[in-house]
Scaffold this motif. Structure first.
Motif, mmCIF file in Angstrom:
data_model
loop_
_atom_site.group_PDB
_atom_site.id
_atom_site.type_symbol
_atom_site.label_atom_id
_atom_site.label_comp_id
_atom_site.label_asym_id
_atom_site.label_seq_id
_atom_site.Cartn_x
_atom_site.Cartn_y
_atom_site.Cartn_z
ATOM 1 N N GLU A 127 54.728 66.083 37.080
ATOM 2 C CA GLU A 127 55.776 66.722 36.284
ATOM 3 C C GLU A 127 57.132 66.046 36.520
ATOM 4 O O GLU A 127 57.881 65.780 35.580
ATOM 5 C CB GLU A 127 55.858 68.211 36.615
ATOM 6 C CG GLU A 127 56.779 68.978 35.708
ATOM 7 C CD GLU A 127 56.691 70.475 35.917
ATOM 8 O OE1 GLU A 127 57.208 71.203 35.056
ATOM 9 O OE2 GLU A 127 56.116 70.933 36.930
ATOM 10 N N ALA A 128 57.436 65.733 37.769
ATOM 11 C CA ALA A 128 58.694 65.037 38.078
ATOM 12 C C ALA A 128 58.728 63.673 37.402
ATOM 13 O O ALA A 128 59.748 63.279 36.821
ATOM 14 C CB ALA A 128 58.856 64.894 39.591
ATOM 15 N N LEU A 181 63.911 62.564 40.792
ATOM 16 C CA LEU A 181 62.609 62.808 40.158
ATOM 17 C C LEU A 181 61.723 61.573 40.227
ATOM 18 O O LEU A 181 60.509 61.685 40.361
ATOM 19 C CB LEU A 181 62.799 63.260 38.707
ATOM 20 C CG LEU A 181 63.421 64.641 38.519
ATOM 21 C CD1 LEU A 181 63.693 64.904 37.041
ATOM 22 C CD2 LEU A 181 62.556 65.732 39.115
ATOM 23 N N ILE A 191 64.493 69.765 37.651
ATOM 24 C CA ILE A 191 64.305 69.485 36.224
ATOM 25 C C ILE A 191 65.333 70.246 35.387
ATOM 26 O O ILE A 191 65.903 69.695 34.440
ATOM 27 C CB ILE A 191 62.865 69.818 35.794
ATOM 28 C CG1 ILE A 191 61.898 68.797 36.420
ATOM 29 C CG2 ILE A 191 62.733 69.860 34.276
ATOM 30 C CD1 ILE A 191 60.437 69.183 36.315
ATOM 31 N N LEU A 238 65.093 72.742 27.637
ATOM 32 C CA LEU A 238 66.081 71.713 27.947
ATOM 33 C C LEU A 238 67.172 71.663 26.887
ATOM 34 O O LEU A 238 67.083 72.306 25.850
ATOM 35 C CB LEU A 238 65.389 70.347 28.057
ATOM 36 C CG LEU A 238 64.423 70.204 29.230
ATOM 37 C CD1 LEU A 238 63.751 68.852 29.192
ATOM 38 C CD2 LEU A 238 65.134 70.399 30.555
ATOM 39 N N TYR A 283 53.811 69.350 29.445
ATOM 40 C CA TYR A 283 55.199 69.170 29.885
ATOM 41 C C TYR A 283 56.123 68.997 28.688
ATOM 42 O O TYR A 283 57.241 69.522 28.673
ATOM 43 C CB TYR A 283 55.337 67.964 30.817
ATOM 44 C CG TYR A 283 54.534 68.060 32.096
ATOM 45 C CD1 TYR A 283 54.364 69.265 32.764
ATOM 46 C CD2 TYR A 283 53.934 66.928 32.638
ATOM 47 C CE1 TYR A 283 53.629 69.341 33.941
ATOM 48 C CE2 TYR A 283 53.203 66.997 33.818
ATOM 49 C CZ TYR A 283 53.051 68.204 34.458
ATOM 50 O OH TYR A 283 52.326 68.272 35.621
ATOM 51 N N HIS A 296 61.084 72.297 39.699
ATOM 52 C CA HIS A 296 61.567 72.959 38.479
ATOM 53 C C HIS A 296 63.092 73.135 38.508
ATOM 54 O O HIS A 296 63.752 72.986 37.474
ATOM 55 C CB HIS A 296 60.877 74.298 38.283
ATOM 56 C CG HIS A 296 59.448 74.157 37.894
ATOM 57 N ND1 HIS A 296 58.578 75.214 37.861
ATOM 58 C CD2 HIS A 296 58.715 73.078 37.536
ATOM 59 C CE1 HIS A 296 57.375 74.798 37.496
ATOM 60 N NE2 HIS A 296 57.445 73.496 37.297
ATOM 61 N N TYR A 347 63.840 61.386 30.669
ATOM 62 C CA TYR A 347 65.287 61.226 30.810
ATOM 63 C C TYR A 347 65.712 59.777 30.587
ATOM 64 O O TYR A 347 66.749 59.514 29.982
ATOM 65 C CB TYR A 347 65.745 61.702 32.198
ATOM 66 C CG TYR A 347 67.230 61.611 32.399
ATOM 67 C CD1 TYR A 347 68.076 62.597 31.886
ATOM 68 C CD2 TYR A 347 67.800 60.543 33.075
ATOM 69 C CE1 TYR A 347 69.453 62.512 32.059
ATOM 70 C CE2 TYR A 347 69.175 60.444 33.238
ATOM 71 C CZ TYR A 347 69.990 61.438 32.737
ATOM 72 O OH TYR A 347 71.351 61.345 32.897
ATOM 73 N N TYR A 386 59.397 63.977 33.588
ATOM 74 C CA TYR A 386 60.792 64.231 33.243
ATOM 75 C C TYR A 386 61.686 63.031 33.563
ATOM 76 O O TYR A 386 62.666 62.792 32.862
ATOM 77 C CB TYR A 386 61.299 65.512 33.911
ATOM 78 C CG TYR A 386 60.842 66.735 33.162
ATOM 79 C CD1 TYR A 386 61.542 67.181 32.050
ATOM 80 C CD2 TYR A 386 59.691 67.416 33.533
ATOM 81 C CE1 TYR A 386 61.126 68.292 31.337
ATOM 82 C CE2 TYR A 386 59.263 68.525 32.832
ATOM 83 C CZ TYR A 386 59.986 68.957 31.730
ATOM 84 O OH TYR A 386 59.566 70.051 31.026
ATOM 85 N N ALA A 429 59.234 71.288 27.718
ATOM 86 C CA ALA A 429 60.565 70.695 27.591
ATOM 87 C C ALA A 429 61.237 71.111 26.287
ATOM 88 O O ALA A 429 62.452 71.290 26.241
ATOM 89 C CB ALA A 429 60.478 69.176 27.678
ATOM 90 N N LEU A 447 68.613 68.583 34.748
ATOM 91 C CA LEU A 447 68.736 67.473 33.792
ATOM 92 C C LEU A 447 69.618 67.882 32.612
ATOM 93 O O LEU A 447 70.112 67.035 31.879
ATOM 94 C CB LEU A 447 67.359 67.027 33.291
ATOM 95 C CG LEU A 447 66.529 66.231 34.293
ATOM 96 C CD1 LEU A 447 65.124 65.997 33.734
ATOM 97 C CD2 LEU A 447 67.198 64.912 34.632
#
Length: 188
Positions: A145-146, A138, A120, A177, A169, A117, A153, A149, A173, A123
């Motif tokens: 979850e990694a 990630l 994340i 984010l 997720y 987390h 990304y 993201y 986000a 990011l």
């Protein structure tokens, strides 16, 4: 005993990084890289040098920062006991230190959820080099979850949508984010 010798050498090199002579500071930066090259054949013991290298990534001299990153890149075996110390560098005020910490954590494929987390969250870091280091990390972490993201990304929305728990997720986000990442999450 070899770990203590490496630690001692890193301590001396670290002190030399603050020497008034630029020549000595540059030589000390090269010591970091050479120690890592020697350390890379020492297995898990080499990883004990990583906290020093991550700290050196924030040094004011570009040569020191570059040497520490090259050294970090050479170390492949990372002991899990240094993970909390490396994770603490994610909160550094120095963008180079945050990026170096992300690189190291990405080499540790199995990370606790809170550390994932923290990555994340970066990011949304204002520094592009931090965001890019986090994205690469990630990609290597064993966590759905990694992966989500990472795909988000990189703009691979198709793969992001196929990750287990993708809707959850994506919803998450949307709430925490930056604007660019929220727009990407909305596409999933």
């Amino acid at each position: 005993e070899e770990t203590l010798q490496i630690e001692g050498a890193f301590n001396y090199a670290q002190e030399a990084l603050d020497h008034p002579s630029e020549g000595i500071r540059i030589a000390a930066s090269r010591v970091f890289e050479r120690l890592a090259a020697v350390s890379s054949i020492m297995g898990d013991r080499a990883g004990q040098a990583l906290p020093y290298l991550v700290e050196a990534a924030g040094h004011p001299l570009a040569g020191v920062r570059e040497a520490s990153l090259r050294a970090i890149d050479k170390i492949t075996s990372i002991p899990t006991d240094i993970q909390p110390r490396i994770a603490s560098f994610l909160k550094s005020k120095d963008k180079h230190v945050r990026a170096a910490a992300a690189i190291v954590l990405g080499k540790m494929a199995n990370l606790p959820t809170p550390v994932v987390h923290d990555l994340i969250a970066l990011l949304g870091d204002p520094a592009k080099e931090v965001r890019e280091a986090v994205a690469k990390s990630l990609k290597n972490i064993n966590s759905s979850e990694a992966k989500f993201y990472f795909y988000l990304y990189t703009g691979d929305f198709e793969r992001a949508s196929r990750v287990e728990n993708a809707p959850a997720y994506a919803t998450e986000a949307l709430h925490h984010l930056n604007d660019d990442m929220r727009a990407s999450a909305a596409q999933v």
